[in-house]
Design an enzyme around this catalytic site. Sequence first.
Site, short mmCIF file in Angstrom:
data_model
loop_
_atom_site.label_atom_id
_atom_site.label_comp_id
_atom_site.label_asym_id
_atom_site.label_seq_id
_atom_site.Cartn_x
_atom_site.Cartn_y
_atom_site.Cartn_z
N GLY A 235 0.80 -1.17 0.04
CA GLY A 235 0.01 -0.03 0.00
C GLY A 235 0.90 1.20 -0.06
O GLY A 235 1.96 1.19 0.26
N GLN B 235 3.14 10.31 1.13
CA GLN B 235 4.26 9.31 1.38
C GLN B 235 4.94 9.70 0.10
O GLN B 235 6.12 9.52 0.09
CB GLN B 235 4.17 7.73 1.40
CG GLN B 235 3.30 7.62 2.69
CD GLN B 235 3.38 5.78 2.73
OE1 GLN B 235 2.25 5.38 1.93
NE2 GLN B 235 4.25 5.12 3.06
N CYS C 200 5.81 0.11 7.19
CA CYS C 200 5.51 1.29 6.47
C CYS C 200 6.68 1.81 5.70
O CYS C 200 7.86 1.78 6.07
CB CYS C 200 4.88 2.35 7.41
SG CYS C 200 4.66 3.91 6.41
N LEU C 201 6.58 2.11 4.35
CA LEU C 201 7.46 2.31 3.65
C LEU C 201 8.20 3.68 3.88
O LEU C 201 9.38 3.73 3.42
CB LEU C 201 7.22 2.56 1.96
CG LEU C 201 6.71 1.29 1.46
CD1 LEU C 201 5.95 1.43 0.05
CD2 LEU C 201 7.79 0.23 1.31
N HIS D 263 -4.44 1.25 7.45
CA HIS D 263 -3.16 1.99 7.48
C HIS D 263 -3.02 3.16 6.66
O HIS D 263 -2.66 4.04 6.91
CB HIS D 263 -2.12 0.82 7.38
CG HIS D 263 -0.69 1.20 7.35
ND1 HIS D 263 0.08 0.98 8.23
CD2 HIS D 263 -0.05 2.18 6.46
CE1 HIS D 263 1.37 1.52 7.91
NE2 HIS D 263 1.46 2.20 6.85
N GLU D 264 -3.34 2.79 5.21
CA GLU D 264 -3.09 3.74 4.34
C GLU D 264 -4.27 5.19 4.66
O GLU D 264 -3.75 6.21 4.23
CB GLU D 264 -3.25 3.13 2.83
CG GLU D 264 -2.48 2.21 2.47
CD GLU D 264 -1.14 2.53 2.73
OE1 GLU D 264 -0.60 3.50 2.52
OE2 GLU D 264 -0.40 1.76 2.93
N HIS E 240 -3.04 7.82 6.89
CA HIS E 240 -1.77 8.40 6.08
C HIS E 240 -2.52 9.74 5.90
O HIS E 240 -1.88 10.83 5.89
CB HIS E 240 -1.24 7.80 5.01
CG HIS E 240 0.06 7.13 5.40
ND1 HIS E 240 0.95 7.43 5.97
CD2 HIS E 240 0.42 5.60 5.10
CE1 HIS E 240 2.07 6.77 6.04
NE2 HIS E 240 1.56 5.34 5.60
NI NI Z 1 2.50 3.76 5.74
#
Ligand code: NI
Length: 173
Positions: free
Chosen positions: A44, A49, A90-91, A132-133, A136
């Site tokens: 995701g 991000q 998380c990226l 999660h996304e 953000h």
């Molecule tokens: Ni994340």
Amino acid sequence: MLEIYKLGEDVLTEPTTKVTEFDSALKMLVDAMFETMDEAEGVGLAAPQVGVSKRIFVVDTRRGEDERIAFINPEILETSPDLVHYEEGCLSIPGVYHDVLRPFHIVIHAQDVNGKAFTLKADGLLSRVIQHENDHLYGKLFIDRLDQDEHDLMVRLFERKNRNKGKKKRLGR
Ligand code: NI
């Protein structure tokens, strides 16, 4: 490939705005987000991000198996009372993982890249990634859902793991 912003960058905590233009620029951004997510081996990726404060995220929980979904202007309508633990990463916080407690089922409403509305019921990994996304888009990271001690530990772990990777920017305090 878009640049993935990391913990400490302001854009990750700023509020996002609604998408109003469903134009070719949006489609190009969404395509680039899918590409960047694939390249980074993520499931995701949310617009903040990649430095864009818009209500957009993409998910692909079965990498390569045509399970790609883009969510524009999403809104979680329902969450189930049953909560489950699941380990998240998380990226934007590479090298850091922790169990997070969240609802198992969700119902989400969103638009696709053409502006067409859809509603989706999800559970399991898909539900988890969506939640999660979606966080953000409110400037919230998964470590913000941990208690203060665990949160601070995750920040220190991130700093230690990313200290020697030639980052130009140092993590702000
Ligand atoms: Ni994340």
